[in-house]
Scaffold this motif. Structure first.
Motif, short mmCIF file in Angstrom:
data_model
loop_
_atom_site.label_atom_id
_atom_site.label_comp_id
_atom_site.label_asym_id
_atom_site.label_seq_id
_atom_site.Cartn_x
_atom_site.Cartn_y
_atom_site.Cartn_z
N UNK A 96 -49.43 25.33 -45.70
CA UNK A 96 -49.37 23.76 -45.46
C UNK A 96 -50.70 23.01 -45.19
N UNK A 97 -51.05 21.99 -45.53
CA UNK A 97 -52.46 21.37 -45.46
C UNK A 97 -52.43 21.13 -44.04
N UNK A 98 -51.37 20.87 -43.28
CA UNK A 98 -51.67 20.26 -41.79
C UNK A 98 -52.28 21.48 -41.07
N UNK A 99 -51.60 22.69 -41.41
CA UNK A 99 -52.47 24.08 -40.59
C UNK A 99 -53.84 24.09 -40.84
N UNK A 100 -54.32 23.98 -42.22
CA UNK A 100 -55.60 24.07 -42.52
C UNK A 100 -56.63 22.89 -41.80
N UNK A 101 -55.81 21.76 -41.80
CA UNK A 101 -56.62 20.64 -41.13
C UNK A 101 -56.79 20.81 -39.63
N UNK A 102 -55.81 21.50 -38.94
CA UNK A 102 -55.70 21.71 -37.58
C UNK A 102 -56.73 22.95 -37.29
N UNK A 103 -56.87 23.84 -38.01
CA UNK A 103 -57.75 24.99 -37.93
C UNK A 103 -59.12 24.35 -37.96
N UNK A 104 -59.34 23.49 -39.16
CA UNK A 104 -60.88 23.14 -39.29
C UNK A 104 -61.28 22.30 -37.99
N UNK A 105 -60.26 21.30 -37.59
CA UNK A 105 -60.59 20.31 -36.52
C UNK A 105 -60.94 21.03 -35.12
N UNK A 106 -60.07 22.21 -35.02
CA UNK A 106 -60.40 23.12 -33.43
C UNK A 106 -61.80 23.70 -33.66
N UNK A 107 -62.09 24.08 -34.93
CA UNK A 107 -63.21 24.53 -35.21
C UNK A 107 -64.50 23.73 -35.17
N UNK A 108 -64.29 22.43 -35.38
CA UNK A 108 -65.51 21.57 -35.09
C UNK A 108 -65.45 21.13 -33.92
N UNK A 446 -56.55 39.98 -52.85
CA UNK A 446 -56.82 38.36 -53.31
C UNK A 446 -55.80 37.54 -52.89
N UNK A 447 -54.40 37.85 -53.00
CA UNK A 447 -53.49 36.84 -52.70
C UNK A 447 -53.29 36.68 -51.04
N UNK A 448 -54.06 37.43 -50.38
CA UNK A 448 -53.80 37.30 -48.88
C UNK A 448 -55.26 36.70 -48.38
N UNK A 449 -56.29 36.53 -49.15
CA UNK A 449 -57.52 35.96 -48.57
C UNK A 449 -57.60 34.89 -48.08
N UNK A 450 -56.86 33.73 -48.44
CA UNK A 450 -56.79 32.59 -47.76
C UNK A 450 -55.78 32.36 -46.26
N UNK A 451 -55.07 33.36 -46.40
CA UNK A 451 -54.27 33.47 -45.10
C UNK A 451 -55.30 34.15 -44.19
N UNK A 452 -56.16 35.06 -44.47
CA UNK A 452 -56.96 35.82 -43.61
C UNK A 452 -58.04 34.89 -43.16
N UNK A 453 -58.46 33.77 -44.05
CA UNK A 453 -59.54 33.12 -43.87
C UNK A 453 -59.01 31.93 -42.71
N UNK A 454 -57.71 31.45 -42.87
CA UNK A 454 -57.25 30.44 -41.93
C UNK A 454 -57.08 31.31 -40.79
N UNK A 455 -56.52 32.38 -40.59
CA UNK A 455 -56.20 32.91 -39.42
C UNK A 455 -57.13 33.57 -38.62
N UNK A 456 -58.46 33.82 -39.16
CA UNK A 456 -59.64 34.31 -38.58
C UNK A 456 -60.68 33.31 -38.07
N UNK A 457 -60.42 32.05 -38.75
CA UNK A 457 -61.64 31.08 -38.78
C UNK A 457 -61.99 30.75 -37.25
N UNK A 458 -60.92 30.40 -36.62
CA UNK A 458 -61.28 30.06 -35.04
C UNK A 458 -62.07 31.26 -34.24
N UNK A 459 -61.43 32.48 -34.27
CA UNK A 459 -61.98 33.48 -33.69
C UNK A 459 -63.53 33.89 -34.15
N UNK A 460 -63.70 33.68 -35.36
CA UNK A 460 -65.21 34.08 -36.10
C UNK A 460 -66.04 32.79 -35.23
N UNK A 461 -65.38 31.81 -35.21
CA UNK A 461 -66.61 30.65 -34.67
C UNK A 461 -66.68 30.80 -33.34
#
Length: 497
Positions: A96-108, A446-461
């Motif tokens: 869902x784009x909402x989840x992507x947007x939320x993760x990006x906003x928390x990171x920002x 490869x099919x799990x890359x985007x899930x990993x990116x989204x779910x690890x984005x905040x912790x990496x930041x």
């Protein structure tokens, strides 16, 4: 058209080609529209949208205290159930784009609060907030299971994540997985590319020598020497602490005691900083009955190699802790586990996430769970009457340890074929087979890359911001120390030798 796109995904030579075909498939199947529509019964979209709007408004209005207060209310990786695996099964690429947007906003928002000069927030407030947020949010770990020569699958998994800059700071490995964890964790980031070259992965002759020495009458020490040659060729002679200083990765190696009544160990730069990495990997790879138990070595204060726990010997780490989740949680605050699983004994009992909802799968898993419980009960009952037989008792202990373990994490990367033959754990692999296993690891990741990116984005930041903030505080304290005048030996800068 969908079949043609699926064929493109299957034949993709790299992640970018796979991604392009996957996005096109989502457009064709309607999954792209599903991603844009925030509504779903699979998660609390209203709570996530409300929080997203609050964060956006506060950052737009430069309301730093309000933003800090809102972030202090809690940064969650599973807010409103957004971490659910079911949200990543509808589309080929992403969720869902909402989840992507939320993760990006928390990171920002975190980036905004972490700026060197942010109005109205002191350095002390930032230090307090970021350390608490880092502790509460947790971080991810990449775990390589025991695998023998199936370990080349792990290399493909690591390559796919490395190319997307998604390697977590914490990595663990047991048995064959320990070899890959050590190779990755003993090299500088810019030198990691070499480990994917066919020449680096070529040790077919050494494996063949091990297999030849399996013949009756051959000494196990001969097999161990072949294994040592492999380890010495691809792993530098460093301690765990030295490996961390080189790579910045927290590598963890599981080992199992060969004696009864002893506890397994998880070796790393925290619990055993001076232990030599090569000996740790050797111990974790020593399959009982194939290789003899081994002792560990360490580096003393003079830089000399000395025995470590000389009265103890160790064997295959996967026997006791294939995936040491609890210990990683205690040591590093890990609460999200990415598992590359190739253990032939575990794979047949692991379900594909896409089939978990079916009634047949539920019945199958219930039957397997019942069989496991009965097997464990029978093993415990047998232990008492035969406790005087050391060999049989050790076999039963091993069975209990293997069956009792957890072999899956939050994200599981599995071979397409779940029935890998245990007899092929020590099979020699030629160059074509090595590259085929590596390619399989990549393609299954490869099919799990985007899930990993989204779910690890905040912790990496958070990891990066905490490190930058700590370094800034240390630098400020040093610059605030009085400088020593020429000829004055009474003043000393903190940390100066």
């Amino acid at each position: 058209m969908s079949r043609a796109l699926e064929r493109k995904m299957a034949e993709a030579e790299n992640y970018e080609q796979w991604k392009e075909a996957a996005i096109a498939h989502d457009e064709r199947s309607g999954a792209a529209s599903w991603k844009q529509n925030i509504k779903s019964r699979r998660y609390d979209y209203a709570a996530i949208q409300r929080r997203l709007e609050i964060l956006k408004a506060m950052r737009r209005d430069n309301d730093n205290h309000g933003l800090l207060f809102t972030l202090n209310e809690g940064i969650h990786g599973n807010l409103g159930g957004m971490g659910s695996s079911s949200l990543y099964q509808r589309a080929k690429f992403g969720t869902k784009q909402l989840i992507v947007d939320y993760v990006d906003e928390v990171s920002s928002a975190l980036e905004h609060i972490g700026k060197p000069k942010v109005k109205g927030i002191s350095t002390a407030e930032k230090v307090d907030f970021f350390h608490r947020a880092h502790l509460c949010f947790g971080q991810s770990a990449l775990m390589f299971s025991g695998s023998g020569t199936f370990l080349f699958f792990h290399v493909g998994v690591f390559k796919a994540l490395w190319e997307q800059n998604l390697i977590p700071d914490v990595i663990s490995g047991s048995s064959g997985g320990a070899l890959i964890a050590a190779v990755a964790g003993s090299r500088a980031p810019e030198a990691l590319g070499e480990i994917f070259e066919p020449e680096f992965l070529e040790f077919e002759d050494d494996i063949k020598s091990i297999v030849r020495n399996l013949a009756p009458g051959k000494k196990r020490n001969l097999r161990k020497q072949d294994l040592i040659r492999i380890i010495e060729r691809i792993i530098p002679d460093v301690t765990f602490q030295e490996a961390y200083q080189i790579s910045g990765l927290n590598i963890n190696i599981s080992i199992t005691p060969s004696e009864t009544h002893q506890k397994s160990r998880l070796l790393n730069a925290i619990t055993s900083p001076n232990v030599m990495l090569r000996e740790a990997v050797l111990a974790s790879c020593c399959i009982p009955g194939v290789f003899p138990p081994v002792s560990l070595a360490a580096k003393n204060v003079h830089g000399e190699r000395v025995p470590y726990l000389p009265s103890r010997k160790w064997v295959d780490g996967s026997l006791s802790e294939d995936l040491p989740m609890k210990r990683l949680s205690r040591l590093y605050g890990v609460n999200h586990f990415i598992v590359s699983q190739t253990n032939p004994l575990a794979l047949p009992f692991i379900s594909n996430e896409k089939s978990k909802q079916g009634i047949l799968n539920t019945l199958g898993q219930t039957a397997l769970s019942t069989m496991k419980d009965w097997g464990l009960a029978a093993a415990h009952l047998l232990q008492r009457p035969i406790s005087k037989d050391a060999y049989i008792n050790k076999v039963i202990d091993g069975y209990i340890s293997l069956v009792s373990q957890t072999y899956i994490g939050d994200i599981n990367i599995l071979p397409s074929n779940r029935f890998l033959s245990p007899a092929k754990v020590l099979a020699a692999r030629n160059s074509e087979e090595v590259m085929a296993l590596l390619s399989e690891g990549e393609r299954q990741t490869w099919p799990l890359i985007e899930r990993i990116r989204i779910q690890t984005h905040i912790s990496k930041r958070l990891n990066r911001l905490v490190e930058e903030l700590d370094n800034s505080v240390i630098k400020s304290k040093r610059s605030a120390q009085p400088k020593r005048r020429n000829g004055d030996k009474t003043l000393k800068i903190v940390g100066e030798k």
